[in-house]
Design a protein around this motif. Structure first.
Motif, PDB file in Angstrom:
ATOM      1  N   ILE A  30       0.836  -1.203   0.000  1.00 42.22           N
ATOM      2  CA  ILE A  30       0.000   0.000   0.000  1.00 42.22           C
ATOM      3  C   ILE A  30       0.871   1.255   0.000  1.00 42.22           C
ATOM      4  N   SER A  31       1.915   1.260   0.827  1.00 44.13           N
ATOM      5  CA  SER A  31       2.796   2.433   0.898  1.00 44.13           C
ATOM      6  C   SER A  31       3.528   2.667  -0.418  1.00 44.13           C
ATOM      7  N   ILE A  32       3.971   1.593  -1.056  1.00 43.03           N
ATOM      8  CA  ILE A  32       4.657   1.744  -2.348  1.00 43.03           C
ATOM      9  C   ILE A  32       3.704   2.317  -3.391  1.00 43.03           C
ATOM     10  N   LEU A  33       2.453   1.859  -3.390  1.00 44.50           N
ATOM     11  CA  LEU A  33       1.468   2.365  -4.342  1.00 44.50           C
ATOM     12  C   LEU A  33       1.190   3.856  -4.110  1.00 44.50           C
ATOM     13  N   ILE A  34       1.024   4.248  -2.837  1.00 45.31           N
ATOM     14  CA  ILE A  34       0.776   5.658  -2.526  1.00 45.31           C
ATOM     15  C   ILE A  34       1.978   6.510  -2.904  1.00 45.31           C
ATOM     16  N   THR A  35       3.177   6.019  -2.606  1.00 48.47           N
ATOM     17  CA  THR A  35       4.389   6.779  -2.912  1.00 48.47           C
ATOM     18  C   THR A  35       4.571   6.945  -4.413  1.00 48.47           C
ATOM     19  N   ILE A  36       4.308   5.888  -5.183  1.00 52.28           N
ATOM     20  CA  ILE A  36       4.431   5.985  -6.643  1.00 52.28           C
ATOM     21  C   ILE A  36       3.430   6.997  -7.195  1.00 52.28           C
ATOM     22  N   THR A  37       2.209   6.985  -6.662  1.00 48.79           N
ATOM     23  CA  THR A  37       1.197   7.959  -7.090  1.00 48.79           C
ATOM     24  C   THR A  37       1.658   9.384  -6.809  1.00 48.79           C
ATOM     25  N   ALA A  38       2.250   9.599  -5.629  1.00 46.23           N
ATOM     26  CA  ALA A  38       2.737  10.939  -5.280  1.00 46.23           C
ATOM     27  C   ALA A  38       3.873  11.365  -6.201  1.00 46.23           C
ATOM     28  N   ILE A  39       4.789  10.448  -6.499  1.00 48.30           N
ATOM     29  CA  ILE A  39       5.921  10.783  -7.374  1.00 48.30           C
ATOM     30  C   ILE A  39       5.444  11.080  -8.796  1.00 48.30           C
ATOM     31  N   VAL A  40       4.492  10.289  -9.287  1.00 49.41           N
ATOM     32  CA  VAL A  40       3.950  10.533 -10.630  1.00 49.41           C
ATOM     33  C   VAL A  40       3.246  11.890 -10.686  1.00 49.41           C
ATOM     34  N   GLY A  41       2.463  12.195  -9.652  1.00 48.15           N
ATOM     35  CA  GLY A  41       1.807  13.500  -9.611  1.00 48.15           C
ATOM     36  C   GLY A  41       2.805  14.644  -9.587  1.00 48.15           C
ATOM     37  N   LEU A  42       3.893  14.453  -8.851  1.00 45.86           N
ATOM     38  CA  LEU A  42       4.934  15.475  -8.773  1.00 45.86           C
ATOM     39  C   LEU A  42       5.642  15.641 -10.116  1.00 45.86           C
ATOM     40  N   ALA A  43       5.879  14.512 -10.811  1.00 51.47           N
ATOM     41  CA  ALA A  43       6.574  14.583 -12.098  1.00 51.47           C
ATOM     42  C   ALA A  43       5.688  15.159 -13.201  1.00 51.47           C
ATOM     43  N   VAL A  44       4.399  14.834 -13.177  1.00 52.15           N
ATOM     44  CA  VAL A  44       3.497  15.264 -14.250  1.00 52.15           C
ATOM     45  C   VAL A  44       3.026  16.705 -14.035  1.00 52.15           C
ATOM     46  N   ARG A  45       2.536  16.998 -12.853  1.00 52.21           N
ATOM     47  CA  ARG A  45       1.950  18.321 -12.606  1.00 52.21           C
ATOM     48  C   ARG A  45       2.958  19.311 -12.050  1.00 52.21           C
ATOM     49  N   GLY A  46       3.945  18.818 -11.294  1.00 51.70           N
ATOM     50  CA  GLY A  46       4.920  19.713 -10.694  1.00 51.70           C
ATOM     51  C   GLY A  46       4.318  20.515  -9.550  1.00 51.70           C
ATOM     52  N   LEU A  47       5.147  21.303  -8.907  1.00 50.68           N
ATOM     53  CA  LEU A  47       4.713  22.122  -7.781  1.00 50.68           C
ATOM     54  C   LEU A  47       4.379  23.525  -8.266  1.00 50.68           C
ATOM     55  N   ASN A  48       3.346  24.084  -7.678  1.00 51.64           N
ATOM     56  CA  ASN A  48       2.914  25.439  -8.008  1.00 51.64           C
ATOM     57  C   ASN A  48       3.590  26.409  -7.036  1.00 51.64           C
ATOM     58  N   PHE A  49       4.762  26.884  -7.419  1.00 49.02           N
ATOM     59  CA  PHE A  49       5.525  27.757  -6.535  1.00 49.02           C
ATOM     60  C   PHE A  49       4.919  29.155  -6.512  1.00 49.02           C
ATOM     61  N   GLY A  50       4.865  29.733  -5.319  1.00 53.15           N
ATOM     62  CA  GLY A  50       4.389  31.093  -5.156  1.00 53.15           C
ATOM     63  C   GLY A  50       5.427  32.097  -5.602  1.00 53.15           C
ATOM     64  N   ILE A  51       5.067  33.372  -5.531  1.00 53.20           N
ATOM     65  CA  ILE A  51       5.987  34.400  -6.015  1.00 53.20           C
ATOM     66  C   ILE A  51       7.230  34.516  -5.136  1.00 53.20           C
ATOM     67  N   GLU A  52       7.143  33.997  -3.900  1.00 51.10           N
ATOM     68  CA  GLU A  52       8.335  34.039  -3.046  1.00 51.10           C
ATOM     69  C   GLU A  52       9.457  33.211  -3.635  1.00 51.10           C
ATOM     70  N   PHE A  53       9.115  32.208  -4.452  1.00 49.20           N
ATOM     71  CA  PHE A  53      10.122  31.348  -5.057  1.00 49.20           C
ATOM     72  C   PHE A  53      10.334  31.659  -6.546  1.00 49.20           C
ATOM     73  N   SER A  54       9.279  32.058  -7.231  1.00 47.87           N
ATOM     74  CA  SER A  54       9.397  32.308  -8.670  1.00 47.87           C
ATOM     75  C   SER A  54       9.597  33.776  -9.008  1.00 47.87           C
ATOM     76  N   GLY A  55       9.354  34.670  -8.037  1.00 48.96           N
ATOM     77  CA  GLY A  55       9.447  36.095  -8.306  1.00 48.96           C
ATOM     78  C   GLY A  55       8.156  36.620  -8.911  1.00 48.96           C
ATOM     79  N   GLY A  56       7.888  37.905  -8.736  1.00 47.91           N
ATOM     80  CA  GLY A  56       6.671  38.494  -9.284  1.00 47.91           C
ATOM     81  C   GLY A  56       6.263  39.724  -8.502  1.00 47.91           C
ATOM     82  N   ALA A  57       4.975  40.016  -8.529  1.00 45.63           N
ATOM     83  CA  ALA A  57       4.480  41.223  -7.879  1.00 45.63           C
ATOM     84  C   ALA A  57       3.175  40.920  -7.150  1.00 45.63           C
ATOM     85  N   VAL A  58       2.956  41.658  -6.063  1.00 44.53           N
ATOM     86  CA  VAL A  58       1.722  41.557  -5.279  1.00 44.53           C
ATOM     87  C   VAL A  58       1.084  42.944  -5.245  1.00 44.53           C
ATOM     88  N   PHE A  59      -0.158  43.016  -5.685  1.00 44.78           N
ATOM     89  CA  PHE A  59      -0.890  44.278  -5.732  1.00 44.78           C
ATOM     90  C   PHE A  59      -2.004  44.235  -4.686  1.00 44.78           C
TER      91      PHE A  59
END
Length: 372
Positions: A30-59
């Motif tokens: 079960i743990s291997i299946l959950i971990t593989i799902t998490a890794i696939v999601g991370l590889a396919v969708r990636g992380l949505n970094f906020g402007i603190e990491f990607s840079g940008g502007a806040v209005f």
């Protein structure tokens, strides 16, 4: 005593229990299946970094009746980048746009001021460079690495290296699942997320150390007896702390669930999602790993030792001998075997078999029968 408290007491005394360790291959799967799902999601969708990491502007706009969707569409059309808009409690808007140059930030500010029909200087603009986020990320990775090293050293000294390895695997398991859920859900990764990830490490380790401490005490002089194998002792220690682990996790999850589902979801305070999602997923994963991963993994590693293999062989031999005695009509005495019984040679008969016959006696302790 409540029903749950009575169950906890019976689990602690070993009167009832569930064999988690014997079914460890199911939990591993079960743990291997959950971990593989998490890794696939991370590889396919990636992380949505906020402007603190990607840079940008806040209005930040003044009090307005313009909807958040209208402001989002305006900022997105002018800048050409995705915009995130949060409606604050005083009816002001917080518009966040990543990857903006100073020129794009100026145009976006002008467009928002025009849409809201306010002066340009009333729309506050904060420009965040990506170097600040990179510095935070580097410090977080450094703190995580130091924490892992200290945990392994402490557990290796206080317990043994097998427990240190099992705890480290459980921690990596919890972090992987939490990061994977962030990728699948699409929540922004902010400094609050990093704080949440570092916080769950302590919670994840707590239950594991509690079980390991009880296992260490129960496993003293284990090879001098022939009643239990190491896996059985580990499972008994796990059952003894099961109710406490569940209670601790539920009490910790309730306020975090309030932040996530009520504060972030129902009330719309999106900034609470950054830390509450990491805490919620991490706490649940930590409780799961301490029960289903860490302790069974320790038992798996210990059972590979020659001493524990020999112990398991002696335990099986003793139980087979006891079963054979019972089948042939021998009465097995209902008592706890003493240390002397456990230290018998391997070829000796199992302790606890009653062979002495009682002689009936009359009054005064004299044997019954006719006097000569």
């Amino acid at each position: 005593m409540s029903r749950l408290g009575n169950l906890g007491a019976r689990l602690y005394r070993g009167e009832v229990g569930y064999d988690f360790v014997a079914k460890r291959k199911i939990w591993y799967g079960i743990s291997i299946l959950i971990t593989i799902t998490a890794i696939v999601g991370l590889a396919v969708r990636g992380l949505n970094f906020g402007i603190e990491f990607s840079g940008g502007a806040v209005f930040t706009t003044p009090k307005t009746s313009v909807s958040a969707e209208t402001a989002r569409k305006t900022a997105q059309d002018v800048s050409g980048h995705p915009a995130v808009v949060q409606k604050l409690g005083d009816k002001t808007l917080r518009v966040q746009v990543s990857d903006l140059t100073p020129e794009q930030s100026r145009k976006t500010q002008e467009a928002l001021a025009k849409k809201l029909d306010v002066d340009l200087n009333k729309v506050n603009t904060d420009i965040v460079g990506p170097s600040w986020g990179e510095e935070i990320a580097n410090k977080a990775w450094t703190g995580l690495g130091i924490f892992m090293i200290l945990v392994v050293i402490y557990l290796a000294i206080a317990f043994e290296w097998r427990m240190a390895v099992a705890a480290l695997i459980a921690l990596v398991h919890d972090l992987t699942i939490t990061v994977g859920v962030y990728a699948l859900v699409g929540f922004e990764v902010t400094p609050g997320t990093v704080i949440g990830l570092l916080t769950i490490l302590g919670y994840s380790l707590y239950d594991t150390v509690v079980v390991f401490d009880g296992l260490k005490e129960s496993a003293k002089d284990l090879t001098k007896q022939t009643r239990f194998t190491y896996s059985e002792v580990a499972n008994r220690s796990l059952n003894g702390t099961l109710v406490r682990s569940i209670n601790t996790t539920v009490v910790a999850l309730l306020p975090v669930a309030g932040l996530l589902f009520i504060g972030g979801g129902f009330l719309g305070a999106g900034m609470l999602n950054d830390i509450s999602l990491a805490l919620f997923v991490g706490l649940a994963a930590g409780a799961y790993s301490s029960i289903f991963i860490a302790t069974p993994l320790v038992a798996d590693l210990k059972e590979r030792e020659p001493q524990m293999k020999a112990l398991a062989k002696r335990v099986r031999a003793r139980r087979a001998a006891d079963a054979a005695k019972a089948e042939t009509g021998g009465a097995v005495e209902d008592r706890e075997p003493s240390d002397e019984d456990d230290e018998e040679p391997e070829d000796a008969s199992p302790a606890g078999v009653v062979t002495q016959r009682r002689q009936s006696r009359g009054r005064g302790g004299r044997p019954s029968g006719k006097r000569r």
